[in-house]
Design a protein around this motif. Sequence first.
Motif, mmCIF file in Angstrom:
data_model
loop_
_atom_site.group_PDB
_atom_site.id
_atom_site.type_symbol
_atom_site.label_atom_id
_atom_site.label_comp_id
_atom_site.label_asym_id
_atom_site.label_seq_id
_atom_site.Cartn_x
_atom_site.Cartn_y
_atom_site.Cartn_z
ATOM 1 N N LYS A 178 -3.521 69.074 91.273
ATOM 2 C CA LYS A 178 -2.225 69.854 90.924
ATOM 3 C C LYS A 178 -2.543 71.275 90.517
ATOM 4 N N VAL A 225 -3.001 73.221 95.338
ATOM 5 C CA VAL A 225 -1.857 72.758 96.260
ATOM 6 C C VAL A 225 -0.752 73.956 96.561
ATOM 7 N N VAL A 226 -0.340 73.895 97.630
ATOM 8 C CA VAL A 226 0.684 74.940 98.052
ATOM 9 C C VAL A 226 1.622 74.113 98.661
ATOM 10 N N PHE A 265 8.872 71.632 92.205
ATOM 11 C CA PHE A 265 7.338 71.356 92.266
ATOM 12 C C PHE A 265 6.897 72.295 91.418
ATOM 13 N N ASN A 266 5.896 71.900 90.560
ATOM 14 C CA ASN A 266 5.060 72.566 89.378
ATOM 15 C C ASN A 266 4.007 73.527 89.965
ATOM 16 N N CYS A 267 3.838 73.912 91.196
ATOM 17 C CA CYS A 267 2.923 74.702 91.810
ATOM 18 C C CYS A 267 3.226 75.632 92.716
ATOM 19 N N ASP A 268 2.287 76.228 92.984
ATOM 20 C CA ASP A 268 2.448 77.427 94.362
ATOM 21 C C ASP A 268 3.364 76.708 95.327
ATOM 22 N N MET A 269 4.468 77.719 95.546
ATOM 23 C CA MET A 269 5.337 77.080 96.399
ATOM 24 C C MET A 269 5.918 78.326 97.565
ATOM 25 N N THR A 321 0.239 82.731 96.776
ATOM 26 C CA THR A 321 0.159 81.353 96.604
ATOM 27 C C THR A 321 -1.240 80.963 96.949
ATOM 28 N N GLY A 372 -2.735 78.615 95.680
ATOM 29 C CA GLY A 372 -2.798 77.032 95.356
ATOM 30 C C GLY A 372 -3.388 76.816 93.982
ATOM 31 N N GLY A 391 -2.129 78.387 91.377
ATOM 32 C CA GLY A 391 -1.158 78.483 90.263
ATOM 33 C C GLY A 391 -0.513 77.084 89.976
ATOM 34 N N ARG A 407 2.251 79.461 88.113
ATOM 35 C CA ARG A 407 2.686 79.185 89.616
ATOM 36 C C ARG A 407 3.466 80.462 90.210
ATOM 37 N N ARG A 408 3.257 80.659 91.510
ATOM 38 C CA ARG A 408 3.636 81.747 92.157
ATOM 39 C C ARG A 408 4.767 81.157 93.398
#
Lengths: 246, 352
Positions: free
Chosen positions: A41, A44-45, A60-64, B196, B198, B200, B205-206
């Motif tokens: 978690k 991940v992108v 989604f609670n991650c880099d996007m 990003t 990964g 974050g 998060r970005r």
Amino acid sequence: MATVFKKTSMLTDAPSHYCPGCTHGVAHRLTAEVIEELGYKENVVGVAPVGCAVFAYNYFNCDMQQAAHGRAPAVATGIKRVLGEDTLVFAYQGDGDLASIGLAEIVHSAARGENFTVIFINNAIYGMTGGQMAPTTLLGQKATTCQAGRDPKVNGNPIKICEMLSTLDGVAYVERVALGSVGGIRKAKRALTKAFKYQIEKKGFTLVEMLSTCPTNWRMTPKQAMDYVNEEMQKIYPPGVFKEVK
Amino acid sequence: MKVLMKGNEAIAEAAIRGGCRAFFGYPITPQNEIPEYMSCRMPQVGGVFIQSESEVAAINMVYGAAGAGARAMTSSSSPGISLKQEGISYICGAELPCVIVNMVRCGPGLGGIQPGQGDYFQAVKGGGHGDYRMLTYGPSTVQEAVDIIYDAFDKADEYRVPVMILGDGMLGQIMEAVEIPPMKDPATFPKKEWATTGKGYGDTRRIINSLYIKPDELEEVTNRLFDKYKIMAEREVMAENYMTDDAEIIITAYGTVGRIAKSAVNILREEGIKAGLLRPITLYPFPEKEYKKLAQRKDVKMFYCFELSMGQMVEDVRLSVDGKKPTLFYGRTGGNVISPEDIVKAVKSEVK
């Protein structure tokens, strides 16, 4: 009191914009759970498409990254190649995005064996724009741009993505699942887990197609939509593993 | 030490020296030496090279790579750049830094493979949909192109904008002696907290995005973009004045036509005609003030704009001159290149 269930922390608390009975929520949750369970978690992108899932970056609670229509596999390619093999990358795409406007991008990412995972939502319709015919619309199925039902002579034939991609070298794993039943949802989670594991093992391109509902644009109740997935869609799009490189 | 290099290859090497570590491209004449060179060189510096399935895919790979924090680049030529416009619009909307090289050929349509300048509007007015601009340079020599692209990634990072190098077939194919600057140290590049990577999660998060459903939000974003362009206009404008101090006729041209025009100025001066050259180096932001300064001078009689098009930059020249002096135009297209003699002849026909 013992906690028996809790929402995955890989999803934000943002209220979803999805319609009642739509299975995007299920697909989001399964994807999020698998990433969390695999311990990725914070590594991940994700790439959001254009279509109903365009706001996936809110959930989604991650880099996007949000990609242009159909281009998610190209964007994911850029991300994965510069971040390296240790970061998990996934693209989340609908049928119009992946099987129509973005066909070149998905085919070539698969052929290159790009080591990311694609979650392919096939609900046989353009949802966000209001029910137009999709590349995966079934023959005879009604849509706002084929109002008498899809006629192969006029509107062409449904595209079977898993079957097509499974012919390509570079593809490590392709499975189709159906979100129309509890059993199907459980299978979907197993398929996603496998796909992400193969990515972690650097095996190559992985894709899970999920037969999904669109009660709003199918003009059905949620229950009827589930039945349509199980009875009609599966005739044309049989679930199963189409390729698996062990 | 100077080395003899083809324009396209010198540009590719200078991009790598300037920090480029991700290149995505698709074959098209007359820029093929850039992806060819990158395909060899990128692995040597630990970078990424992909020959994409299309120009559309290439620019979207740039989007992904730039969004993940890499110094990313693509190159193409006119028809290919048209295909990239969707991606460029998204890159501008998402405020991603990158470098795009356009070795312009002739259009419209498949056009021809000889040099042209018909993509000026597309480059400086925003060729894709929506309100945006790009920091756009029109170098006239291989050395100038090398120096510009060497710093282009710094500029892109500073403003979080795409930088376009608007060359032409001539600049890409010509061989010249150039000084290639030393390799920049990536450790000195600014950190990109917005990228990003990964790492974050939750609050950290970005999101790389260009979608804003609420009108007020989108207006705010668009205003922010144009605030940046305003700062660019204050800080980044570059132009060369050549013998304009006492010039009565201001010849103006950019890119390779700019260097041809310089030769024409020399010939005209030898013949006793007081000509000078104003050569924009940044095409956006346009060196408006340079034109205004000259237009206000009593001894300046006219402006004469030369382009390999039917007249594109001349519109910006006229806006800048603002009717204070006559502004004439001479253009060739189809891949025909203007010669110094063409310019001399055109100018002399106006000076009787």
